[in-house]
Design a protein around this motif. Structure first.
Motif, PDB file in Angstrom:
ATOM      1  N   GLU A  45      38.163  12.579  52.349  1.00 37.00           N
ATOM      2  CA  GLU A  45      38.009  13.558  51.366  1.00 37.00           C
ATOM      3  C   GLU A  45      37.163  13.288  50.259  1.00 37.00           C
ATOM      4  OE1 GLU A  45      42.250  13.565  50.293  1.00 37.00           O
ATOM      5  OE2 GLU A  45      42.810  14.453  51.964  1.00 37.00           O
ATOM      6  N   GLU A  48      33.939  15.042  51.605  1.00 43.06           N
ATOM      7  CA  GLU A  48      34.202  16.622  51.242  1.00 43.06           C
ATOM      8  C   GLU A  48      33.661  16.730  49.904  1.00 43.06           C
ATOM      9  OE1 GLU A  48      35.014  19.315  52.915  1.00 43.06           O
ATOM     10  OE2 GLU A  48      34.953  17.930  54.896  1.00 43.06           O
ATOM     11  N   GLU A  49      34.057  15.938  49.001  1.00 45.12           N
ATOM     12  CA  GLU A  49      33.577  15.985  47.486  1.00 45.12           C
ATOM     13  C   GLU A  49      31.997  15.900  47.436  1.00 45.12           C
ATOM     14  OE1 GLU A  49      35.671  17.220  45.208  1.00 45.12           O
ATOM     15  OE2 GLU A  49      37.370  17.033  46.258  1.00 45.12           O
ATOM     16  N   ARG A  51      30.174  16.571  49.610  1.00 42.34           N
ATOM     17  CA  ARG A  51      29.504  17.972  50.418  1.00 42.34           C
ATOM     18  C   ARG A  51      29.681  19.097  49.345  1.00 42.34           C
ATOM     19  NH1 ARG A  51      31.383  20.102  56.167  1.00 42.34           N
ATOM     20  NH2 ARG A  51      33.412  19.693  55.198  1.00 42.34           N
ATOM     21  N   THR A  52      30.936  18.940  48.508  1.00 41.61           N
ATOM     22  CA  THR A  52      30.763  20.119  47.474  1.00 41.61           C
ATOM     23  C   THR A  52      29.843  19.966  46.538  1.00 41.61           C
ATOM     24  OG1 THR A  52      33.093  20.316  47.976  1.00 41.61           O
ATOM     25  CG2 THR A  52      32.476  21.046  45.950  1.00 41.61           C
TER      26      THR A  52
END
Length: 121
Positions: A45, A48-49, A51-52
């Motif tokens: 997760e 994912e941040e 990547r964001t």
């Protein structure tokens, strides 16, 4: 870190999440597998941040924003959620360190000294 580990231990006890007997193989096995799964999920997760941040920076630059300004804005946009994910990771690391009776602060200092020696700094 000692205070953080102690704080987390108290939290676990208050929540009733300190029921694993480190001397019992079966409950320890289940605990270790479960915590490993939770920790790796939280690390994913965090990724994912990241990547964001990268995708948001790209989107903002495509609208004409300076890349550095876009990056700063993208980091700010995920600041709260990234902080929560990092805190989740730290919580599971504290849980594991407490289970194995490690002092994370001592372990970190030792590791950094090892690295310093490796690079002769």
């Amino acid at each position: 870190m000692k205070n953080v580990q102690a704080y987390y231990q108290t939290f676990q006890e208050e929540m009733g999440w300190d029921k694993v007997d480190p001397q019992d193989f079966q409950s320890s096995k289940e605990f270790l597998l479960y915590i490993h799964m939770l920790l790796t999920t939280e690390v994913a997760e965090v990724a994912e941040e990241f990547r964001t941040i990268l995708y948001r920076t790209k989107d903002l630059t495509e609208t004409g924003m300076d890349q550095n300004a876009a990056f700063i804005q993208a980091k700010q946009e995920v600041r709260e959620s990234l902080g929560k994910e990092l805190a989740d990771c730290l919580a599971y690391l504290c849980k594991l360190a407490n289970y194995f009776d490690y002092d994370l602060e001592d372990e970190l200092r030792s590791k950094l000294e090892e690295i310093r020696g490796k690079y002769k700094k």
